[in-house]
Design an enzyme around this catalytic site. Structure first.
Site, PDB file in Angstrom:
ATOM      1  N   GLN A  79      18.354   9.494  24.074  1.00 57.15           N
ATOM      2  CA  GLN A  79      18.388   9.244  22.615  1.00 57.15           C
ATOM      3  C   GLN A  79      18.152   7.774  22.244  1.00 57.15           C
ATOM      4  O   GLN A  79      18.319   7.422  21.089  1.00 57.15           O
ATOM      5  CB  GLN A  79      19.749   9.627  21.987  1.00 57.15           C
ATOM      6  CG  GLN A  79      20.453  10.785  22.593  1.00 57.15           C
ATOM      7  CD  GLN A  79      20.013  12.104  21.991  1.00 57.15           C
ATOM      8  OE1 GLN A  79      19.189  12.120  21.093  1.00 57.15           O
ATOM      9  NE2 GLN A  79      20.529  13.187  22.505  1.00 57.15           N
ATOM     10  N   THR A  80      17.841   6.906  23.191  1.00 55.14           N
ATOM     11  CA  THR A  80      17.724   5.486  22.859  1.00 55.14           C
ATOM     12  C   THR A  80      16.450   4.910  23.471  1.00 55.14           C
ATOM     13  O   THR A  80      16.134   5.197  24.622  1.00 55.14           O
ATOM     14  CB  THR A  80      18.955   4.721  23.411  1.00 55.14           C
ATOM     15  OG1 THR A  80      20.137   5.377  22.947  1.00 55.14           O
ATOM     16  CG2 THR A  80      18.986   3.287  22.947  1.00 55.14           C
ATOM     17  N   CYS A  96      -6.036   6.315  29.774  1.00 54.27           N
ATOM     18  CA  CYS A  96      -5.185   7.255  30.521  1.00 54.27           C
ATOM     19  C   CYS A  96      -5.831   7.646  31.852  1.00 54.27           C
ATOM     20  O   CYS A  96      -7.004   8.046  31.885  1.00 54.27           O
ATOM     21  CB  CYS A  96      -4.959   8.495  29.667  1.00 54.27           C
ATOM     22  SG  CYS A  96      -3.971   9.741  30.513  1.00 54.27           S
ATOM     23  N   SER A 114      22.377  12.484  14.007  1.00 54.40           N
ATOM     24  CA  SER A 114      21.285  13.376  14.399  1.00 54.40           C
ATOM     25  C   SER A 114      21.210  14.627  13.523  1.00 54.40           C
ATOM     26  O   SER A 114      20.130  15.136  13.264  1.00 54.40           O
ATOM     27  CB  SER A 114      21.413  13.757  15.867  1.00 54.40           C
ATOM     28  OG  SER A 114      22.692  14.304  16.097  1.00 54.40           O
ATOM     29  N   GLU A 135      19.986   5.939  32.864  1.00 56.36           N
ATOM     30  CA  GLU A 135      19.565   7.260  32.380  1.00 56.36           C
ATOM     31  C   GLU A 135      20.434   7.730  31.220  1.00 56.36           C
ATOM     32  O   GLU A 135      19.943   8.339  30.270  1.00 56.36           O
ATOM     33  CB  GLU A 135      19.588   8.291  33.518  1.00 56.36           C
ATOM     34  CG  GLU A 135      18.499   8.075  34.560  1.00 56.36           C
ATOM     35  CD  GLU A 135      17.088   8.141  33.976  1.00 56.36           C
ATOM     36  OE1 GLU A 135      16.893   8.780  32.926  1.00 56.36           O
ATOM     37  OE2 GLU A 135      16.177   7.531  34.554  1.00 56.36           O
ATOM     38  N   TYR A 179      18.059  17.208  33.335  1.00 53.64           N
ATOM     39  CA  TYR A 179      17.147  16.066  33.446  1.00 53.64           C
ATOM     40  C   TYR A 179      17.814  14.890  34.177  1.00 53.64           C
ATOM     41  O   TYR A 179      17.251  14.320  35.116  1.00 53.64           O
ATOM     42  CB  TYR A 179      16.662  15.598  32.053  1.00 53.64           C
ATOM     43  CG  TYR A 179      16.109  14.207  32.154  1.00 53.64           C
ATOM     44  CD1 TYR A 179      14.857  13.995  32.712  1.00 53.64           C
ATOM     45  CD2 TYR A 179      16.888  13.099  31.812  1.00 53.64           C
ATOM     46  CE1 TYR A 179      14.378  12.715  32.913  1.00 53.64           C
ATOM     47  CE2 TYR A 179      16.412  11.816  32.008  1.00 53.64           C
ATOM     48  CZ  TYR A 179      15.157  11.633  32.555  1.00 53.64           C
ATOM     49  OH  TYR A 179      14.701  10.366  32.774  1.00 53.64           O
ATOM     50  N   ASP A 233      11.777  15.088  30.835  1.00 52.70           N
ATOM     51  CA  ASP A 233      12.376  14.621  29.583  1.00 52.70           C
ATOM     52  C   ASP A 233      11.351  14.785  28.450  1.00 52.70           C
ATOM     53  O   ASP A 233      10.322  15.438  28.639  1.00 52.70           O
ATOM     54  CB  ASP A 233      12.862  13.168  29.718  1.00 52.70           C
ATOM     55  CG  ASP A 233      11.703  12.191  29.849  1.00 52.70           C
ATOM     56  OD1 ASP A 233      10.544  12.637  30.048  1.00 52.70           O
ATOM     57  OD2 ASP A 233      11.934  10.971  29.742  1.00 52.70           O
ATOM     58  N   CYS A 252       0.540   8.082  26.630  1.00 54.58           N
ATOM     59  CA  CYS A 252       0.525   9.394  25.962  1.00 54.58           C
ATOM     60  C   CYS A 252       1.661   9.419  24.933  1.00 54.58           C
ATOM     61  O   CYS A 252       2.568  10.240  24.990  1.00 54.58           O
ATOM     62  CB  CYS A 252       0.675  10.507  26.994  1.00 54.58           C
ATOM     63  SG  CYS A 252       0.184  12.121  26.351  1.00 54.58           S
ATOM     64  N   CYS A 265      -5.866   7.614  24.890  1.00 52.98           N
ATOM     65  CA  CYS A 265      -6.530   8.422  25.918  1.00 52.98           C
ATOM     66  C   CYS A 265      -7.554   7.624  26.730  1.00 52.98           C
ATOM     67  O   CYS A 265      -7.739   7.885  27.928  1.00 52.98           O
ATOM     68  CB  CYS A 265      -7.209   9.630  25.278  1.00 52.98           C
ATOM     69  SG  CYS A 265      -6.040  10.715  24.452  1.00 52.98           S
ATOM     70  N   TRP A 322      16.507  -1.351  35.963  1.00 52.11           N
ATOM     71  CA  TRP A 322      16.938  -0.185  36.732  1.00 52.11           C
ATOM     72  C   TRP A 322      15.855   0.302  37.690  1.00 52.11           C
ATOM     73  O   TRP A 322      16.072   1.234  38.449  1.00 52.11           O
ATOM     74  CB  TRP A 322      17.397   0.947  35.807  1.00 52.11           C
ATOM     75  CG  TRP A 322      16.473   1.217  34.667  1.00 52.11           C
ATOM     76  CD1 TRP A 322      15.379   2.023  34.686  1.00 52.11           C
ATOM     77  CD2 TRP A 322      16.561   0.680  33.340  1.00 52.11           C
ATOM     78  NE1 TRP A 322      14.780   2.029  33.454  1.00 52.11           N
ATOM     79  CE2 TRP A 322      15.488   1.228  32.607  1.00 52.11           C
ATOM     80  CE3 TRP A 322      17.444  -0.195  32.703  1.00 52.11           C
ATOM     81  CZ2 TRP A 322      15.262   0.913  31.264  1.00 52.11           C
ATOM     82  CZ3 TRP A 322      17.219  -0.495  31.371  1.00 52.11           C
ATOM     83  CH2 TRP A 322      16.143   0.043  30.664  1.00 52.11           C
ATOM     84  N   GLY A 345      25.647   4.010  19.796  1.00 50.02           N
ATOM     85  CA  GLY A 345      25.630   5.356  19.210  1.00 50.02           C
ATOM     86  C   GLY A 345      25.853   6.456  20.236  1.00 50.02           C
ATOM     87  O   GLY A 345      25.996   6.195  21.428  1.00 50.02           O
TER      88      GLY A 345
HETATM   89  S1  SF4 Z   1      -5.777  12.026  28.009  1.00 45.94           S
HETATM   90 FE1  SF4 Z   1      -3.828  11.226  28.708  1.00 45.94          FE
HETATM   91  S2  SF4 Z   1      -3.055  10.142  26.905  1.00 45.94           S
HETATM   92 FE2  SF4 Z   1      -4.647  11.505  26.187  1.00 45.94          FE
HETATM   93  S3  SF4 Z   1      -3.558  13.360  25.591  1.00 45.94           S
HETATM   94 FE3  SF4 Z   1      -4.259  13.622  27.695  1.00 45.94          FE
HETATM   95  S4  SF4 Z   1      -2.540  13.028  28.951  1.00 45.94           S
HETATM   96 FE4  SF4 Z   1      -2.173  12.199  26.888  1.00 45.94          FE
END
Ligand code: SF4
Length: 380
Positions: free
Chosen positions: A39-40, A199, A299, A34, A117, A135, A189, A196, A21, A78
């Site tokens: 839920q999936t 990130c 659920s 979407e 959303y 979301d 995250c 982290c 997509w 579902g």
């Molecule tokens: S550093 Fe990035 S992965 Fe770590 S908590 Fe913060 S936003 Fe989330």
């Protein structure tokens, strides 16, 4: 463009998954993705996305298909309200918009099954509209990055998160930005132990600085889900089995099932099946051996469903809370859409042929037929 968006978009460009997509601008395909992704998980949604598009390649095919066919294609995914709403939305798109998706977010939100959303996602991903889309993944990233300690599900917090997402959105880049934020939540995250070190937002992240990654976003205390015991009968007459179709509204609406219902206080499983036959179908049936017991979680509650062989004895079928019934052979069951717990009963039936006569008749199975109509149930 704010540094937040700049770093995020650079990371996304290098790390995004090549999901089908993401290779399209067709609003029908983006909408379908979407809806499926509500839920999936992505891995679970992927085969359904492919299967659904093969069967209903465009909005006209979906709008003109019978609901039964839509539910059959959705079987196993579902949350069947998504399939029913999508079917209705496709019909509205054909009738009111000649099959073209509206670009205006207010119009998109009027379609069945499309909330804030999903409308934001379609408007931004399909039409490049500068609309945020918040979301669960985005909520997690923003709560951690900005150190938001309020209940993320509270209306006031949601309003705040949507305002932050709108403020961060770089003009003209909503398609990539929204998907990048979701992708960061899905890959880096993540709910437990976020990565982290990998990130792109780590430098200014509040949760990382204070070691709160596994605390934020705050979670509501989990409530124990109610558990229901359900008994159902696989009622046999001259080698055919009785199945009924649930009403279109409510949980599992429009799906087929083996008749049955919730076991009442002081009632045995077999007594429950016999009673359901009387009250829901207006027939008498002899309840025999158990076929299988199936645990299933929805659920808001969980069930244990016990299925029994039954032999039709007498009575003319009058449905109390279903819209249709059929007598079908075991090998015809695959043509109908059943809820997940019922598909396990079907698998068990295919492993073990039907008995010629139901054995172990239940107490009360020969009781006088009671054709009193019960209120419609949504217990399964
Ligand atoms: S550093 Fe990035 S992965 Fe770590 S908590 Fe913060 S936003 Fe989330």
């Amino acid at each position: 463009m704010k540094p937040f968006a700049k770093k995020l978009l650079a990371w996304y460009e290098k790390n995004k998954r090549a999901l089908p997509w993401r290779q399209t601008r067709d609003p029908y395909r983006i909408w379908l993705a979407e809806i499926l992704l509500q839920q999936t998980r992505v891995e679970t949604a992927l085969p359904y996305y492919t299967k659904f598009l093969a069967r209903f390649p465009d909005v006209f095919a979906l709008a003109h298909a019978p609901l039964d066919a839509v539910l059959k294609t959705w079987e196993g995914a579902g949350y069947y309200a998504r399939a029913r709403n999508s079917h209705r939305a496709a019909q509205e798109l054909v009738e009111q918009y000649r099959g073209a998706f509206p670009k205006e977010i207010r119009e998109i939100r009027k379609l069945p099954g499309i909330g804030r959303y999903t409308a934001g996602a379609i408007a931004s991903i399909a039409f490049d509209a500068d609309e945020p889309a918040v979301d669960g993944n985005v909520t997690r990233v923003l709560c951690r990055y900005f150190g938001i300690r309020d209940d993320p599900k509270a209306n006031a917090t949601q309003e705040r998160l949507w305002a932050i997402a709108a403020d961060l959105l770089p003009h003209g880049h909503a398609r990539e930005f929204n998907q990048a934020l979701m992708e960061l939540g899905a890959l880096i995250c993540v709910p437990k132990n976020p990565r982290c070190a990998a990130c792109p937002l780590r430098k200014n992240c509040f949760a990382r600085a204070d070691g709160l990654q596994n605390i934020l976003p705050v979670k509501r205390a989990k409530q124990k889900l109610p558990h229901k015991i359900i008994a159902a009968g696989v009622i046999c007459k001259r080698g055919k089995i009785l199945i009924q179709q649930r009403l279109n509204q409510g949980l599992l609406g429009g799906l087929w099932e083996f008749p049955g219902g919730k076991v009442e206080a002081g009632e045995s499983l077999t007594e429950c099946v016999a009673r359901e036959c009387r009250e829901e179908l207006g027939i008498a049936a002899r309840v025999g051996e158990k076929i299988i017991s199936v645990d299933h979680a929805f659920s808001h509650f969980s069930i244990t469903l016990h299925a029994f062989h039954c032999e039709y004895i007498s009575g003319r079928i009058k449905l109390a809370s279903a819209q249709k019934y059929k007598w079908v052979a075991v090998d015809e069951l695959a043509q109908y859409a059943f809820p997940a717990a019922n598909t396990k009963i079907i698998a068990a039936l295919q492993r073990h042929p039907l008995p010629r006569k139901a054995t172990l008749p239940a107490r009360g199975a020969r009781a006088k037929i009671n054709t009193t109509r019960a209120a419609p149930k949504n217990s399964r």
